[in-house]
Write a protein that holds these residues in place. Structure first.
Motif, PDB file in Angstrom:
ATOM      1  N   GLY A  10       0.802  -1.224   0.000  1.00 49.18           N
ATOM      2  CA  GLY A  10       0.000   0.000   0.000  1.00 49.18           C
ATOM      3  C   GLY A  10       0.829   1.266   0.000  1.00 49.18           C
ATOM      4  O   GLY A  10       0.312   2.343   0.308  1.00 49.18           O
ATOM      5  N   ILE A  11       2.101   1.154  -0.348  1.00 55.45           N
ATOM      6  CA  ILE A  11       2.982   2.322  -0.327  1.00 55.45           C
ATOM      7  C   ILE A  11       2.893   3.070  -1.657  1.00 55.45           C
ATOM      8  O   ILE A  11       3.052   2.488  -2.735  1.00 55.45           O
ATOM      9  N   LEU A  12       2.602   4.364  -1.572  1.00 57.08           N
ATOM     10  CA  LEU A  12       2.506   5.245  -2.729  1.00 57.08           C
ATOM     11  C   LEU A  12       3.637   6.257  -2.670  1.00 57.08           C
ATOM     12  O   LEU A  12       3.934   6.815  -1.612  1.00 57.08           O
TER      13      LEU A  12
ATOM     14  N   ASN B 269       3.992   7.121   3.941  1.00 57.27           N
ATOM     15  CA  ASN B 269       4.750   6.643   5.090  1.00 57.27           C
ATOM     16  C   ASN B 269       3.951   6.809   6.385  1.00 57.27           C
ATOM     17  O   ASN B 269       3.106   7.710   6.507  1.00 57.27           O
ATOM     18  N   ASN B 270       4.228   5.962   7.378  1.00 56.16           N
ATOM     19  CA  ASN B 270       3.627   6.044   8.714  1.00 56.16           C
ATOM     20  C   ASN B 270       2.109   6.017   8.676  1.00 56.16           C
ATOM     21  O   ASN B 270       1.431   6.700   9.461  1.00 56.16           O
ATOM     22  N   ASN B 271       1.552   5.224   7.719  1.00 55.82           N
ATOM     23  CA  ASN B 271       0.100   5.035   7.629  1.00 55.82           C
ATOM     24  C   ASN B 271      -0.667   6.336   7.420  1.00 55.82           C
ATOM     25  O   ASN B 271      -1.811   6.481   7.854  1.00 55.82           O
ATOM     26  N   ALA B 272      -0.040   7.321   6.777  1.00 54.42           N
ATOM     27  CA  ALA B 272      -0.694   8.595   6.490  1.00 54.42           C
ATOM     28  C   ALA B 272      -0.361   8.988   5.060  1.00 54.42           C
ATOM     29  O   ALA B 272       0.633   8.530   4.478  1.00 54.42           O
ATOM     30  N   LEU B 273      -1.198   9.819   4.481  1.00 51.45           N
ATOM     31  CA  LEU B 273      -0.912  10.387   3.171  1.00 51.45           C
ATOM     32  C   LEU B 273      -0.180  11.711   3.409  1.00 51.45           C
ATOM     33  O   LEU B 273      -0.763  12.692   3.856  1.00 51.45           O
TER      34      LEU B 273
ATOM     35  N   GLY C 100       2.017  18.730   4.894  1.00 48.65           N
ATOM     36  CA  GLY C 100       1.164  18.166   5.936  1.00 48.65           C
ATOM     37  C   GLY C 100       0.866  16.718   5.650  1.00 48.65           C
ATOM     38  O   GLY C 100       1.539  16.059   4.851  1.00 48.65           O
ATOM     39  N   ASN C 101      -0.204  16.233   6.272  1.00 53.04           N
ATOM     40  CA  ASN C 101      -0.599  14.847   6.060  1.00 53.04           C
ATOM     41  C   ASN C 101      -2.086  14.678   6.329  1.00 53.04           C
ATOM     42  O   ASN C 101      -2.710  15.514   7.016  1.00 53.04           O
ATOM     43  N   ALA C 102      -2.636  13.604   5.776  1.00 54.05           N
ATOM     44  CA  ALA C 102      -4.043  13.258   5.979  1.00 54.05           C
ATOM     45  C   ALA C 102      -4.119  11.889   6.639  1.00 54.05           C
ATOM     46  O   ALA C 102      -3.505  10.925   6.166  1.00 54.05           O
ATOM     47  N   GLN C 103      -4.858  11.832   7.760  1.00 58.69           N
ATOM     48  CA  GLN C 103      -4.961  10.578   8.506  1.00 58.69           C
ATOM     49  C   GLN C 103      -6.135  10.668   9.475  1.00 58.69           C
ATOM     50  O   GLN C 103      -6.349  11.700  10.121  1.00 58.69           O
ATOM     51  N   ASN C 104      -6.931   9.593   9.535  1.00 54.70           N
ATOM     52  CA  ASN C 104      -8.030   9.505  10.505  1.00 54.70           C
ATOM     53  C   ASN C 104      -8.978  10.704  10.427  1.00 54.70           C
ATOM     54  O   ASN C 104      -9.308  11.340  11.430  1.00 54.70           O
ATOM     55  N   ASN C 105      -9.406  11.034   9.202  1.00 53.62           N
ATOM     56  CA  ASN C 105     -10.356  12.133   8.970  1.00 53.62           C
ATOM     57  C   ASN C 105      -9.821  13.503   9.367  1.00 53.62           C
ATOM     58  O   ASN C 105     -10.592  14.415   9.660  1.00 53.62           O
ATOM     59  N   LYS C 106      -8.504  13.632   9.409  1.00 53.47           N
ATOM     60  CA  LYS C 106      -7.886  14.917   9.723  1.00 53.47           C
ATOM     61  C   LYS C 106      -6.857  15.259   8.650  1.00 53.47           C
ATOM     62  O   LYS C 106      -6.083  14.398   8.218  1.00 53.47           O
ATOM     63  N   LEU C 107      -6.882  16.519   8.231  1.00 55.23           N
ATOM     64  CA  LEU C 107      -5.901  17.014   7.267  1.00 55.23           C
ATOM     65  C   LEU C 107      -5.078  18.100   7.939  1.00 55.23           C
ATOM     66  O   LEU C 107      -5.577  19.182   8.238  1.00 55.23           O
TER      67      LEU C 107
END
Length: 335
Positions: free
Chosen positions: A19-21, A47-51, A75-82
């Motif tokens: 799942g690595i992009l 990386n680190n399970n975040a976009l 930044g990053n997007a993870q768990n409904n947070k940007l």
């Protein structure tokens, strides 16, 4: 008017098992008319399970008015947070501006909040209310404790009640140049201190606003015009009503009237120039005149449309003199 577009490169990879992009892009230079973008780079990864994302640009020029150096959005997007961080640096790559916060996806709406260390304006850290939030979506708009401050300067946006209740934007000793310096251009050297508030209501139907602001020691390109009292509202249907009063530094000017937006854009304004020093408005010539002296007086009626304004009245030039930069010649207009 595209004048230059260097080759744009984009490459990437995706591993379906892990799942690595990974995406990398580069745009060396774009010149479009008087606008310019130099050395833009894009990086996206998971990386680190975040976009995670990062966009950096060495230089962004918009005509002759804006020149942004070493600007980045990351930044990053993870768990409904940007998470987002916008940074602008100076010629030495020292951080000058930072705007950092987090967008959160809530049921039927979104929320933006500044991070506690997320605001840097002209090298100076600003304090952010720890409970700040600005919510918008299906239920409307709601601002809570949305304020920033630095010593005696405060800028705030707050709802008076629940969703879609009137919004009040408040200014306390807020210095205009805190933001205008972002452009890093002499043509935008605007200064002054704002106090007062503006209120927005009927946000989901037909938005209305009223404002009562004072700008102390308003100056442009080093020339101080004076103190400005500004009252504007759109409580008259299809029109903006304005009362502007300029005093101080030997100036006294008032303007009252309406600007209609429909069915046609038109003016109905009265301008009363009790006295206006030429020196105080020299900066608005953008260097066309210098060493101005004397003053002007008069009364004008401004009507017509934006395409064909009609100005009627008298303007008196009282011992006016100035140097025309193009000719390097001094002209006098005695009374």
């Amino acid at each position: 008017d595209l004048k230059q577009l260097d080759p744009v490169t984009i490459n990437g990879s995706f591993n379906s098992e892990t799942g690595i992009l990974l995406v990398n892009g580069a745009m060396p230079r774009v010149l479009y008319g008087t606008n310019e973008v130099n050395n833009a780079k894009l990086n996206i990864n998971t990386n680190n399970n975040a976009l995670n994302y990062s966009l950096t640009v060495d230089n962004i020029k918009v005509g002759s008015s804006i020149n942004l150096l070493y600007t980045s959005i990351s930044g990053n997007a993870q768990n409904n947070k940007l998470n987002i961080s916008l940074q602008v640096r100076d010629a030495d790559k020292k951080e000058r501006y930072r705007l950092a916060g987090v967008f959160t996806a809530l049921p039927d709406e979104y929320q933006f909040s500044f991070l506690q260390n997320g605001l840097l304006l002209d090298y100076t850290p600003w304090t952010v209310n720890p409970n700040n939030s600005f919510q918008f979506g299906g239920r409307g708009i709601l601002a809570k404790d949305f304020s920033i401050s630095n010593t005696n300067q405060v800028l705030s946006v707050n709802s008076s009640g629940d969703y879609n209740s009137p919004l009040t934007v408040g200014f306390t000793n807020f210095r205009i140049e805190t933001l205008t310096k972002l452009a890093q251009q002499d043509s935008l050297l605007v200064g002054g201190t704002i106090n007062g508030k503006a209120e927005l209501s009927n946000l989901q139907t037909s938005p209305q606003f009223t404002s009562a602001l004072t700008i102390s020691n308003f100056n442009f390109k080093g020339d101080t015009v004076g103190n400005i009292d500004l009252k504007v509202n759109n409580q008259t249907a299809n029109a903006y009503a304005a009362h502007i009063n300029i005093t101080g530094y030997g100036n006294q000017v008032t303007m009252d009237g309406l600007y209609y937006t429909t069915p046609a854009s038109k003016f109905d304004l009265d301008l009363n120039i009790v006295t206006l020093n030429m020196k105080s408005i020299e900066g608005f010539s953008f260097g066309a005149i210098r060493n101005a002296s004397g003053n002007i007086t008069g009364k004008l009626k401004i009507t017509g449309t934006t395409d064909a304004p009609a100005i009627r009245g008298d303007v008196n030039f009282n011992n006016v003199g100035f140097n025309v930069s193009m000719l390097n010649s001094y002209f006098r207009m005695p009374k």
